[in-house]
Design an enzyme around this catalytic site. Structure first.
Site, PDB file in Angstrom:
ATOM      1  CG  ASP A  37       5.703   3.615   1.040  1.00  0.00           C
ATOM      2  OD1 ASP A  37       5.993   4.399   2.218  1.00  0.00           O
ATOM      3  OD2 ASP A  37       4.388   3.409   0.645  1.00  0.00           O
ATOM      4  CE  LYS A  56       0.665   5.125   8.159  1.00  0.00           C
ATOM      5  NZ  LYS A  56       0.616   4.214   7.096  1.00  0.00           N
ATOM      6  CE1 TYR A  74      -3.843   2.318   0.562  1.00  0.00           C
ATOM      7  CE2 TYR A  74      -2.472   3.193   2.354  1.00  0.00           C
ATOM      8  CZ  TYR A  74      -3.391   3.343   1.525  1.00  0.00           C
ATOM      9  OH  TYR A  74      -4.582   4.492   1.385  1.00  0.00           O
TER      10      TYR A  74
HETATM   11  C1  LIG Z   1       0.111   4.565   5.840  1.00  0.00           C
HETATM   12  C2  LIG Z   1       1.132   4.456   4.579  1.00  0.00           C
HETATM   13  C3  LIG Z   1       0.933   5.195   3.578  1.00  0.00           C
HETATM   14  C4  LIG Z   1      -0.297   6.454   3.434  1.00  0.00           C
HETATM   15  O1  LIG Z   1       0.151   7.286   4.390  1.00  0.00           O
HETATM   16  P1  LIG Z   1      -1.307   8.582   4.670  1.00  0.00           P
HETATM   17  O2  LIG Z   1      -0.506   9.317   5.344  1.00  0.00           O
HETATM   18  O3  LIG Z   1      -2.409   7.628   5.030  1.00  0.00           O
HETATM   19  O4  LIG Z   1      -1.421   8.940   3.144  1.00  0.00           O
HETATM   20  C5  LIG Z   1       1.831   5.048   2.382  1.00  0.00           C
HETATM   21  N1  LIG Z   1       2.556   3.967   2.393  1.00  0.00           N
HETATM   22  C6  LIG Z   1       2.608   3.173   3.587  1.00  0.00           C
HETATM   23  C7  LIG Z   1       3.528   2.107   3.543  1.00  0.00           C
HETATM   24  C8  LIG Z   1       1.702   3.427   4.664  1.00  0.00           C
HETATM   25  O5  LIG Z   1       1.726   2.543   5.758  1.00  0.00           O
END
Ligand SMILES: *Cc1c(COP(=O)(O)O)cnc(C)c1O
Length: 429
Positions: A239, A267, A144
């Site tokens: 990511d 985060k 994701y």
């Molecule tokens: C949470 C997450 C996102 C998206 O971040 P948001 O602040 O919710 O837009 C992208 N990549 C990873 C791996 C994530 O865990």
């Protein structure tokens, strides 16, 4: 458990907010029941509007490495708020923040702040495209990367449990430039590269996937990915929105020993405020406006309030040498307790853990890729979730999410959790 106030608020919310929530996974869709409305959080716990108390293992779904409302972040926020909340002009704390990130994550030489993880990944792919002059990119099934159009193709997390392989509203054109490979399967990557020679700008991956449960990429796989990218002139993007500052000070790239060209963060980097960042090699980052031609902007990017919370969090991470070792001790303790429970119950459910993020799958097969993750019995997870909730333990309301431990979790919390885990499984199995 009395949830009258949450039930009332959820009905009210659905009148004005689609599905009653501002992010779909919060709605309890995949586990059933009514989402609880939270009033207050402190340390390892939060409290709902019906005065129920929970040991919290979502930590705002990642950001709360130090638990809820830690004193040092609160102080930083209060000091910042006194001076005004936003200026739309540069501030000194943005430099301090960028410098600190480059210090903690050596592959990052330059960084741009944004407002969410989605913005970070979206912008990282854009700059990779601008830099290479190519249009396609590879992502992996079950990973994701936020909700930008071109990522919503076999994505993990909420997109996975909602069961929509590709969201309506994503155009064929957008989907066509996204190539899908299999996690931990280098041959699937090679095939795509061969079939799209000199057309691939980037490969983006969660080096430790946290949105199809928790799955680590294999050492050999990740090293080969690095080699392939070097050979083919492809920008490798890690990511690390979830894993950054979570699994180690330097993120998954430190744990796994492979350096990407670009990294994305979110985060933890915002200390609980809406923040994201992307960064990496100078040569690539200097393509971004106003240094270069690749446009990227944000009215509230680098917001002083958000920077002060994030800077406080990262400073603590830099200075507290016991932080990750002590998290590891707690995580091992919890894992051991849960594994003993499973042994007592005669179950051999797959449990994956890296540092303070973990996931128990309701399948006895080892889980190392997306297909195996989806063998988990999600209906059983739903039952497990509700039994844990009844016993005062708040887990993610969906199977394919990580369980996060914070520095605020005590051994007493973990003991309670271990017995709740045993009792819950005993009821549902
Ligand atoms: C949470 C997450 C996102 C998206 O971040 P948001 O602040 O919710 O837009 C992208 N990549 C990873 C791996 C994530 O865990």
């Amino acid at each position: 458990m009395n949830i009258i106030n949450s039930e009332r608020l959820f009905l009210e919310a659905q009148k004005f907010i689609p599905g009653g929530v501002n992010s779909p996974v919060r709605a309890f869709k995949s586990v059933g029941g009514t989402p609880l409305f939270i009033k207050k959080g402190e340390g390892s716990k939060f409290y709902d509007v019906d005065q129920n108390e929970f040991i919290d293992y979502i930590g705002s779904w990642g950001p709360h490495l130090f638990g809820h409302n830690p004193e040092f972040i609160k102080t930083a926020l209060l000091e910042s708020i006194e001076k005004g909340v936003s200026f739309g002009a540069p501030t000194e704390i943005e430099i301090k923040m960028a410098e600190l990130i480059t210090e903690l994550v050596p592959s990052v030489e330059m960084v741009r702040m944004v407002n969410s993880g989605t913005e970070a990944t979206m912008s990282a792919v854009r700059v990779a495209r601008g830099y290479t002059g190519r249009e396609k990119f590879i992502k992996f099934e079950g990973c994701y990367h936020g909700h930008a159009d071109h990522f919503l193709i076999k994505a993990g997390s909420g997109a996975l449990t909602l069961g929509v392989p590709t969201s309506p509203g994503v155009t064929k054109g957008n989907a066509a430039d996204t190539l899908l490979a299999k996690f931990n399967d280098i041959e699937s990557v090679k095939e795509l590269i061969d079939a799209n020679k000199d057309e691939i700008a980037a490969i983006i991956i969660e080096p430790i996937a946290g949105n199809m449960g928790v799955i680590k990429s294999e050492d050999k796989f990740l090293k080969e990915l690095r080699t392939l990218c070097d050979k083919e002139g492809i920008v490798l993007i890690f990511d690390e929105v979830m894993t950054g500052f979570r699994v180690a000070r330097g993120g998954a790239q430190e744990v796994l020993g492979v350096k990407p060209d670009l990294s994305t963060f979110g985060k933890i980097i915002g200390g609980g405020l809406p923040v994201g960042a992307f960064g990496g090699k100078k040569e690539i980052m200097n393509q971004i406006a106003p240094a270069g031609p690749v446009y990227q902007a944000g009215t509230l990017s680098g917001n002083p309030l958000a920077m002060s919370a994030g800077y406080a969090a990262l400073t603590k991470i830099k200075e507290d040498s016991d932080l990750y070792p002590s998290l590891e001790v707690k995580a091992v303790y919890l894992e051991k307790g849960m594994k003993e429970n499973l042994a007592k119950l005669g179950k051999n459910y797959a449990m994956n853990r890296i540092g303070s993020m973990s996931c128990m799958f309701f399948t006895e097969n080892a889980v190392d890729n997306f297909d195996k993750a989806t063998q988990s019995d999600t209906e059983l997870y739903g039952k497990y979730f509700h039994e844990m909730l009844k016993r005062g333990v708040y887990l993610a309301p969906a199977q394919y999410e990580a369980m996060f431990i914070s520095t605020a979790h005590t051994i007493e919390d973990l003991d309670k959790t271990i017995s709740a885990h045993y009792e819950s499984l005993k009821v549902i199995l």
